[in-house]
Design an enzyme around this catalytic site. Structure first.
Site, short mmCIF file in Angstrom:
data_model
loop_
_atom_site.label_atom_id
_atom_site.label_comp_id
_atom_site.label_asym_id
_atom_site.label_seq_id
_atom_site.Cartn_x
_atom_site.Cartn_y
_atom_site.Cartn_z
N ASP A 31 45.22 44.82 36.80
CA ASP A 31 45.77 43.47 37.00
C ASP A 31 45.87 43.20 38.50
O ASP A 31 46.28 44.05 39.28
CB ASP A 31 47.14 43.36 36.34
CG ASP A 31 47.60 41.93 36.18
OD1 ASP A 31 47.68 41.45 35.04
OD2 ASP A 31 47.90 41.28 37.21
N ILE A 32 45.49 41.99 38.90
CA ILE A 32 45.50 41.62 40.32
C ILE A 32 46.93 41.48 40.85
O ILE A 32 47.15 41.56 42.06
CB ILE A 32 44.71 40.30 40.51
CG1 ILE A 32 44.17 40.18 41.92
CG2 ILE A 32 45.53 39.08 40.13
CD1 ILE A 32 43.16 39.06 42.11
N ASN A 87 50.49 38.24 25.46
CA ASN A 87 51.12 36.93 25.53
C ASN A 87 50.22 35.93 24.81
O ASN A 87 49.02 35.91 25.03
CB ASN A 87 51.31 36.51 27.00
CG ASN A 87 52.26 37.43 27.74
OD1 ASN A 87 53.26 37.88 27.18
ND2 ASN A 87 51.95 37.72 29.01
N GLY A 93 53.93 32.95 28.29
CA GLY A 93 53.49 33.58 29.53
C GLY A 93 52.00 33.78 29.66
O GLY A 93 51.54 34.40 30.62
N GLN A 94 51.23 33.27 28.68
CA GLN A 94 49.77 33.43 28.80
C GLN A 94 49.24 32.46 29.85
O GLN A 94 49.49 31.26 29.78
CB GLN A 94 49.08 33.18 27.46
CG GLN A 94 47.59 33.51 27.51
CD GLN A 94 46.89 33.39 26.15
OE1 GLN A 94 47.47 32.94 25.17
NE2 GLN A 94 45.63 33.81 26.12
N SER A 95 48.50 32.99 30.81
CA SER A 95 47.93 32.15 31.87
C SER A 95 46.41 32.21 31.87
O SER A 95 45.76 31.33 32.43
CB SER A 95 48.47 32.57 33.24
OG SER A 95 48.16 33.91 33.50
N HIS A 100 43.91 39.35 25.94
CA HIS A 100 44.01 40.58 26.72
C HIS A 100 45.29 41.31 26.37
O HIS A 100 46.31 40.68 26.10
CB HIS A 100 43.95 40.31 28.23
CG HIS A 100 44.88 39.23 28.70
ND1 HIS A 100 44.61 37.89 28.51
CD2 HIS A 100 46.07 39.29 29.34
CE1 HIS A 100 45.59 37.17 29.04
NE2 HIS A 100 46.50 37.99 29.52
N HIS A 102 48.00 43.74 27.90
CA HIS A 102 48.54 44.35 29.12
C HIS A 102 49.00 45.77 28.78
O HIS A 102 49.69 45.97 27.78
CB HIS A 102 49.79 43.60 29.60
CG HIS A 102 49.57 42.20 30.08
ND1 HIS A 102 49.52 41.87 31.42
CD2 HIS A 102 49.42 41.03 29.41
CE1 HIS A 102 49.37 40.56 31.55
NE2 HIS A 102 49.30 40.02 30.34
P1 DGP Z 1 48.74 36.49 31.11
O1 DGP Z 1 49.76 35.83 32.00
O2 DGP Z 1 49.35 37.27 29.95
O3 DGP Z 1 47.69 35.51 30.66
O4 DGP Z 1 48.03 37.57 32.01
C1 DGP Z 1 47.00 37.25 32.88
C2 DGP Z 1 46.97 38.33 33.92
O5 DGP Z 1 45.73 38.23 34.59
C3 DGP Z 1 48.06 38.21 34.98
O6 DGP Z 1 48.93 39.33 34.88
C4 DGP Z 1 47.32 38.23 36.30
C5 DGP Z 1 45.91 38.65 35.92
N1 DGP Z 1 44.87 38.04 36.70
C6 DGP Z 1 44.72 36.70 36.97
N2 DGP Z 1 43.63 36.49 37.70
C7 DGP Z 1 43.06 37.71 37.89
C8 DGP Z 1 41.89 38.15 38.58
O7 DGP Z 1 41.12 37.38 39.17
N3 DGP Z 1 41.63 39.48 38.57
C9 DGP Z 1 42.46 40.38 37.93
N4 DGP Z 1 42.11 41.66 37.99
N5 DGP Z 1 43.55 40.00 37.27
C10 DGP Z 1 43.84 38.69 37.26
#
Ligand code: DGP
Length: 114
Positions: A31-32, A87, A93-95, A100, A102
């Site tokens: 995760d970034i 999420n 909290g899904q973005s 996916h 976590h």
């Molecule tokens: P959610 O909020 O459950 O949809 O999780 C999305 C996750 O994705 C969040 O924890 C941050 C991660 N994320 C967003 N953009 C990127 C990216 O460009 N690269 C990576 N590795 N993770 C990302």
């Protein structure tokens, strides 16, 4: 592949990521914005926006993603204590709208989650 989906682009290698696992069905990358010392996202290659959008035909695929996520947690050294989170929907909290899982580990978790 959904051309507008960030995770589809990561899966395709169009956007770089720190991948920890990939096979013909599943991809996992860090995760970034990590919320624990271990924070890995485990995704199916197939674009499914939310887990609630999965069909019965996807059930084995989702099982495989969950199984693989647990194996990745073990490989990451957090197999005895980790949290697996999905999420579903913006209010939960899904973005990123590509299913996916976590995997969070390496710290003590609170309950209930915020
Ligand atoms: P959610 O909020 O459950 O949809 O999780 C999305 C996750 O994705 C969040 O924890 C941050 C991660 N994320 C967003 N953009 C990127 C990216 O460009 N690269 C990576 N590795 N993770 C990302």
């Amino acid at each position: 592949m959904d051309e507008t989906c960030l995770f589809c682009k990561i899966i395709a290698g169009e956007i770089s990521s720190d991948k920890v696992y990939e096979d013909e069905t599943v991809v996992a990358f860090r995760d970034i914005n990590p919320q624990a010392s271990t924070h890995v996202l485990v995704v199916p290659r197939k674009h499914i926006p939310r887990i609630v959008d999965a069909t019965e035909d996807d059930s084995a695929l989702l099982g495989e993603v969950a199984y693989r996520a647990a194996q990745i947690a073990r490989k990451e050294g957090v197999g005895d204590s980790f949290r697996m989170v999905v999420n579903n929907g913006a209010d939960a909290g899904q973005s990123v709208f590509h299913v996916h899982f976590h995997i969070l580990g390496g710290r003590r978790m609170g309950w209930p989650p915020g």
